[in-house]
Design a protein around this motif. Structure first.
Motif, mmCIF file in Angstrom:
data_model
loop_
_atom_site.group_PDB
_atom_site.id
_atom_site.type_symbol
_atom_site.label_atom_id
_atom_site.label_comp_id
_atom_site.label_asym_id
_atom_site.label_seq_id
_atom_site.Cartn_x
_atom_site.Cartn_y
_atom_site.Cartn_z
ATOM 1 N N HIS B 78 0.855 -1.177 0.000
ATOM 2 C CA HIS B 78 0.000 0.000 0.000
ATOM 3 C C HIS B 78 0.895 1.232 0.000
ATOM 4 O O HIS B 78 2.043 1.172 0.419
ATOM 5 C CB HIS B 78 -0.873 0.052 1.241
ATOM 6 C CG HIS B 78 -1.803 -1.103 1.391
ATOM 7 N ND1 HIS B 78 -2.824 -1.366 0.516
ATOM 8 C CD2 HIS B 78 -1.881 -2.074 2.336
ATOM 9 C CE1 HIS B 78 -3.493 -2.433 0.906
ATOM 10 N NE2 HIS B 78 -2.937 -2.900 2.007
ATOM 11 N N CYS B 89 1.503 -5.035 2.511
ATOM 12 C CA CYS B 89 0.144 -5.291 2.976
ATOM 13 C C CYS B 89 0.195 -6.402 4.012
ATOM 14 O O CYS B 89 0.793 -7.451 3.779
ATOM 15 C CB CYS B 89 -0.758 -5.697 1.824
ATOM 16 S SG CYS B 89 -2.422 -6.140 2.360
ATOM 17 N N SER B 90 -0.462 -6.140 5.142
ATOM 18 C CA SER B 90 -0.434 -7.131 6.212
ATOM 19 C C SER B 90 -1.378 -8.285 5.910
ATOM 20 O O SER B 90 -1.369 -9.286 6.606
ATOM 21 C CB SER B 90 -0.844 -6.477 7.531
ATOM 22 O OG SER B 90 -2.186 -6.036 7.446
ATOM 23 N N ASP B 91 -2.165 -8.138 4.868
ATOM 24 C CA ASP B 91 -3.184 -9.144 4.570
ATOM 25 C C ASP B 91 -3.043 -9.644 3.127
ATOM 26 O O ASP B 91 -4.004 -10.093 2.514
ATOM 27 C CB ASP B 91 -4.565 -8.522 4.779
ATOM 28 C CG ASP B 91 -5.671 -9.549 4.696
ATOM 29 O OD1 ASP B 91 -5.490 -10.648 5.235
ATOM 30 O OD2 ASP B 91 -6.706 -9.250 4.073
ATOM 31 N N HIS B 102 -7.591 -3.610 -0.683
ATOM 32 C CA HIS B 102 -8.798 -3.904 0.090
ATOM 33 C C HIS B 102 -8.976 -2.754 1.068
ATOM 34 O O HIS B 102 -8.029 -2.003 1.318
ATOM 35 C CB HIS B 102 -8.560 -5.205 0.851
ATOM 36 C CG HIS B 102 -7.389 -5.109 1.759
ATOM 37 N ND1 HIS B 102 -7.513 -4.826 3.096
ATOM 38 C CD2 HIS B 102 -6.048 -5.140 1.503
ATOM 39 C CE1 HIS B 102 -6.305 -4.745 3.624
ATOM 40 N NE2 HIS B 102 -5.397 -4.912 2.678
ATOM 41 N N GLU B 117 -1.091 -1.402 9.851
ATOM 42 C CA GLU B 117 -2.291 -1.514 9.048
ATOM 43 C C GLU B 117 -3.353 -2.217 9.880
ATOM 44 O O GLU B 117 -3.082 -3.268 10.465
ATOM 45 C CB GLU B 117 -1.999 -2.314 7.776
ATOM 46 C CG GLU B 117 -3.249 -2.536 6.927
ATOM 47 C CD GLU B 117 -2.945 -3.313 5.642
ATOM 48 O OE1 GLU B 117 -1.766 -3.656 5.413
ATOM 49 O OE2 GLU B 117 -3.885 -3.575 4.886
HETATM 50 ZN ZN ZN Z 1 -3.527 -4.452 3.179
#
Ligand code: ZN
Ligand code: ZN
Ligand code: ZN
Ligand code: ZN
Lengths: 155, 155
Positions: B78, B89-91, B102, B117
């Motif tokens: 991000h 991104c942590s996801d 997202h 995040e």
């Molecule tokens: Zn993310």
DNA sequence: AATCGGATGGAACACTATATCATCGGGCGA
DNA sequence: TCGCCCGATGATATAGTGTTCCATCCGATT
């Protein structure tokens, strides 16, 4: 952003707000605020500089950035981070006596560039709650929502 | 941001996610992702460029910006607008199959620079509701909360 | 008068991002 | 195989955004 009459009114209110706060809205700062308010959309610092040069040929980047810093500091304008641009506060002078603006959000239209400031307490509360849960002490929150404004979505 | 083992795992998952999407995580792109993931805090494009030059002396701004564009496009990183910097991104790869990331929010510490995040559905819903009320069609929302992280607030 | 501090003038610079053209190399049909 | 296409990369230049630093001016204070 504002028509001439509304702009004059906003400038006058800005003067009063600054006076109450013991800040000086000098002619230069007032002029830059006027340029921000008369722009249709958020306006970049160098666009302001170009327009400012018409009246002040010697103006340079620090001239406009210093004025913008003052106006931000006193909550008369906001910066739109996604656009690197500045916009007049729709709620300037209406109470909030703290130093740097107030909680707010922007709706930015991808198509026409229109940018609206909204003040949604549910969003502000949700953010405060999420931060609280993480033990985070909020000082300021940037919320910039990008998409299509009602006009452009209808078309 | 991540230790070596976790970083390797994330890189491997990124490869798999790209394969599923028909995108090529080339050596260059993978290397840039690795540099983002090993940074302690969000990292600027030119800082990445400096580090990238160690391995690729010919690297230039477009080299890193093109890689960042790819990684953003595929939701692997991000951009933090307030910092003009990029963060992993942590996801990444955990489901959401759309094109650009997202819904998410950042908690940015003014003191130590730590940036976390979070994915808070209440915030996302409040934003969706506020936009809806204005007839605005949301495409993406930037939420960056600045203040003091739990560690710095305690000190 | 001497001094101090906020505001402005002005040059230079630092940082962030994009435009443009050239080149390379794998895939694919003639 | 040859020629072509297309996405990725190399490389240079340029555009856009923001800051540092020093000088100057001017009104207020002492
Ligand atoms: Zn993310
Ligand atoms: Zn406002
Ligand atoms: Zn629109
Ligand atoms: Zn911290």
């Amino acid at each position: 952003m504002l028509e001439a009459a509304a702009r004059e009114k906003a400038l006058h209110e800005a003067e009063q707000a600054c006076a109450r706060r013991g800040a000086q809205l000098t002619p230069l700062r007032r002029q830059v605020l006027g340029l921000v308010l008369e722009a249709e959309s958020p306006v970049g610092a160098y666009a302001l500089l170009d327009r400012l040069k018409a009246a002040r040929p010697g103006a340079a980047p620090p001239t406009v950035y210093r004025a913008l810093d003052f106006l931000l500091e006193h909550g008369l304008i906001h910066k739109v981070e996604r656009l690197n641009a500045y916009i007049g506060c729709s709620d300037a002078g209406h109470g909030h006596a703290h130093d740097h603006g107030h909680p707010h959000q922007f709706l930015i239209c991808r198509r026409c560039g229109a940018t609206a400031e909204i003040i949604d307490h549910a969003v502000a509360h949700a953010i405060a709650a999420a931060a609280e849960r993480a033990g985070f002490v909020v000082s300021e929150a940037t919320v910039e929502i990008e998409g299509l404004c009602a006009r452009c979505a209808a078309a």
